[in-house]
Design a protein around this motif. Structure first.
Motif, PDB file in Angstrom:
ATOM      1  N   HIS A  37     -63.122   5.714  11.213  1.00 31.06           N
ATOM      2  CA  HIS A  37     -64.118   6.068  12.245  1.00 31.06           C
ATOM      3  C   HIS A  37     -64.868   7.339  11.869  1.00 31.06           C
ATOM      4  CE1 HIS A  37     -61.941   3.679  15.622  1.00 31.06           C
ATOM      5  NE2 HIS A  37     -62.750   2.917  14.929  1.00 31.06           N
ATOM      6  N   LEU A  38     -64.142   8.330  11.339  1.00 29.53           N
ATOM      7  CA  LEU A  38     -64.786   9.584  10.948  1.00 29.53           C
ATOM      8  C   LEU A  38     -65.763   9.355   9.797  1.00 29.53           C
ATOM      9  CD1 LEU A  38     -65.107  12.617  11.285  1.00 29.53           C
ATOM     10  CD2 LEU A  38     -63.149  12.920   9.737  1.00 29.53           C
ATOM     11  N   LYS A  39     -65.354   8.594   8.784  1.00 30.87           N
ATOM     12  CA  LYS A  39     -66.252   8.305   7.658  1.00 30.87           C
ATOM     13  C   LYS A  39     -67.503   7.580   8.130  1.00 30.87           C
ATOM     14  CE  LYS A  39     -62.751   7.929   4.027  1.00 30.87           C
ATOM     15  NZ  LYS A  39     -62.004   6.988   3.168  1.00 30.87           N
ATOM     16  N   GLU A  40     -67.309   6.584   8.993  1.00 29.42           N
ATOM     17  CA  GLU A  40     -68.447   5.817   9.515  1.00 29.42           C
ATOM     18  C   GLU A  40     -69.378   6.709  10.329  1.00 29.42           C
ATOM     19  OE1 GLU A  40     -70.977   2.634  10.203  1.00 29.42           O
ATOM     20  OE2 GLU A  40     -69.360   2.831   8.754  1.00 29.42           O
ATOM     21  N   ALA A  41     -68.815   7.543  11.186  1.00 27.31           N
ATOM     22  CA  ALA A  41     -69.627   8.438  12.015  1.00 27.31           C
ATOM     23  C   ALA A  41     -70.407   9.420  11.145  1.00 27.31           C
ATOM     24  CB  ALA A  41     -68.742   9.186  13.009  1.00 27.31           C
ATOM     25  N   GLN A  42     -69.780   9.934  10.101  1.00 20.46           N
ATOM     26  CA  GLN A  42     -70.463  10.882   9.218  1.00 20.46           C
ATOM     27  C   GLN A  42     -71.604  10.219   8.456  1.00 20.46           C
ATOM     28  OE1 GLN A  42     -66.945  12.278   7.155  1.00 20.46           O
ATOM     29  NE2 GLN A  42     -66.904  14.159   8.358  1.00 20.46           N
ATOM     30  N   ARG A  43     -71.497   8.928   8.200  1.00 16.93           N
ATOM     31  CA  ARG A  43     -72.554   8.204   7.494  1.00 16.93           C
ATOM     32  C   ARG A  43     -73.698   7.794   8.408  1.00 16.93           C
ATOM     33  NH1 ARG A  43     -68.817   4.678   5.464  1.00 16.93           N
ATOM     34  NH2 ARG A  43     -69.867   2.951   6.443  1.00 16.93           N
ATOM     35  N   ARG A  52     -67.466  13.812  18.868  1.00 16.10           N
ATOM     36  CA  ARG A  52     -66.629  12.990  19.745  1.00 16.10           C
ATOM     37  C   ARG A  52     -65.470  12.369  18.961  1.00 16.10           C
ATOM     38  NH1 ARG A  52     -65.533   8.155  21.067  1.00 16.10           N
ATOM     39  NH2 ARG A  52     -67.046   7.113  19.770  1.00 16.10           N
ATOM     40  N   VAL A  53     -65.764  11.871  17.766  1.00 17.27           N
ATOM     41  CA  VAL A  53     -64.718  11.288  16.913  1.00 17.27           C
ATOM     42  C   VAL A  53     -63.701  12.362  16.525  1.00 17.27           C
ATOM     43  CG1 VAL A  53     -64.262  10.225  14.655  1.00 17.27           C
ATOM     44  CG2 VAL A  53     -66.182   9.421  16.056  1.00 17.27           C
ATOM     45  N   LYS A  54     -64.180  13.551  16.160  1.00 14.72           N
ATOM     46  CA  LYS A  54     -63.272  14.650  15.795  1.00 14.72           C
ATOM     47  C   LYS A  54     -62.387  15.052  16.978  1.00 14.72           C
ATOM     48  CE  LYS A  54     -65.940  16.758  12.066  1.00 14.72           C
ATOM     49  NZ  LYS A  54     -66.669  17.971  11.624  1.00 14.72           N
ATOM     50  N   LEU A  55     -62.951  15.044  18.173  1.00 15.96           N
ATOM     51  CA  LEU A  55     -62.163  15.373  19.368  1.00 15.96           C
ATOM     52  C   LEU A  55     -61.037  14.351  19.566  1.00 15.96           C
ATOM     53  CD1 LEU A  55     -61.718  17.091  21.897  1.00 15.96           C
ATOM     54  CD2 LEU A  55     -63.381  15.638  23.056  1.00 15.96           C
ATOM     55  N   ASN A  56     -61.341  13.081  19.361  1.00 15.49           N
ATOM     56  CA  ASN A  56     -60.318  12.036  19.478  1.00 15.49           C
ATOM     57  C   ASN A  56     -59.231  12.201  18.412  1.00 15.49           C
ATOM     58  OD1 ASN A  56     -61.434  10.812  21.714  1.00 15.49           O
ATOM     59  ND2 ASN A  56     -62.704   9.438  20.497  1.00 15.49           N
ATOM     60  N   ILE A  57     -59.629  12.609  17.215  1.00 18.63           N
ATOM     61  CA  ILE A  57     -58.657  12.855  16.151  1.00 18.63           C
ATOM     62  C   ILE A  57     -57.745  14.019  16.543  1.00 18.63           C
ATOM     63  CG2 ILE A  57     -58.387  13.700  13.767  1.00 18.63           C
ATOM     64  CD1 ILE A  57     -60.958  12.045  13.118  1.00 18.63           C
TER      65      ILE A  57
END
Length: 176
Positions: A37-43, A52-57
């Motif tokens: 999810h983080l890789k996809e969001a960064q792309r 938001r993804v980092k907060l979930n992590i």
């Protein structure tokens, strides 16, 4: 206090392959999913979506209530820390667990072990320790004082005494 029980046969049985608990495999699957999810969001996403993804992590890895029950680890290093305790570094896939063995009776059983040996442990992981979110999800590192460790070719369980664990925690607080 050292208690030995006949738990080893339940863990391995007659099979020579290592047993990895379902909960540990589930934890690893969730970790991989967050990494994707983080890789996809960064792309493809906006800064707001990435945050938001980092907060979930952070919610997944940085809280201290992940409990383990006979989780698998392969020993990568044994480090005696100034005669106070033994630090046993273990790995399962991308996850690293630093097990703090504080009970002298349990420490003595580690003299026969070496890198590559398999152990199982139970306890509370605590918060993941990496500084960056990218490292915490890619190569998570946890330090814990396990209440139970299963070691050796016979897979015998070793239980750290609650007194030894509490004394170590008090000593560590005094050092800070």
């Amino acid at each position: 206090m050292l208690i030995l029980v006949g738990l080893g046969v339940v863990l391995i049985g007659c099979n020579t392959e290592a047993y990895v608990p379902l909960e540990q495999l589930k934890f690893e699957s969730e970790r991989k999913l967050f990494e994707e999810h983080l890789k996809e969001a960064q792309r493809t996403s906006t800064e707001l979506e990435i945050e938001r993804v980092k907060l979930n992590i952070r919610r997944f890895l940085k809280h201290d209530n992940h409990t383990t029950s006979l989780w698998y680890g392969e020993i990568t290093a044994l480090d005696l820390q100034s005669m106070d305790y033994l630090k046993v570094r273990t790995r399962f896939r991308a996850q690293e667990y630093n097990l703090v063995i504080v009970d002298p009776l349990v420490v003595s059983h580690f003299s026969m072990l070496e890198n590559g040996d398999i152990i199982y442990f139970s306890g509370t992981l605590g918060a993941e320790q990496s500084i960056t979110i990218a490292n915490s999800i890619k190569y998570p590192q946890f330090t814990l004082i396990p209440s139970l460790v299963v070691v050796g070719p016979d897979r015998y369980p070793l239980i750290q005494s609650p007194e030894a664990i509490e004394n170590h925690k008090i000593k560590m607080v005094k050092k800070c």
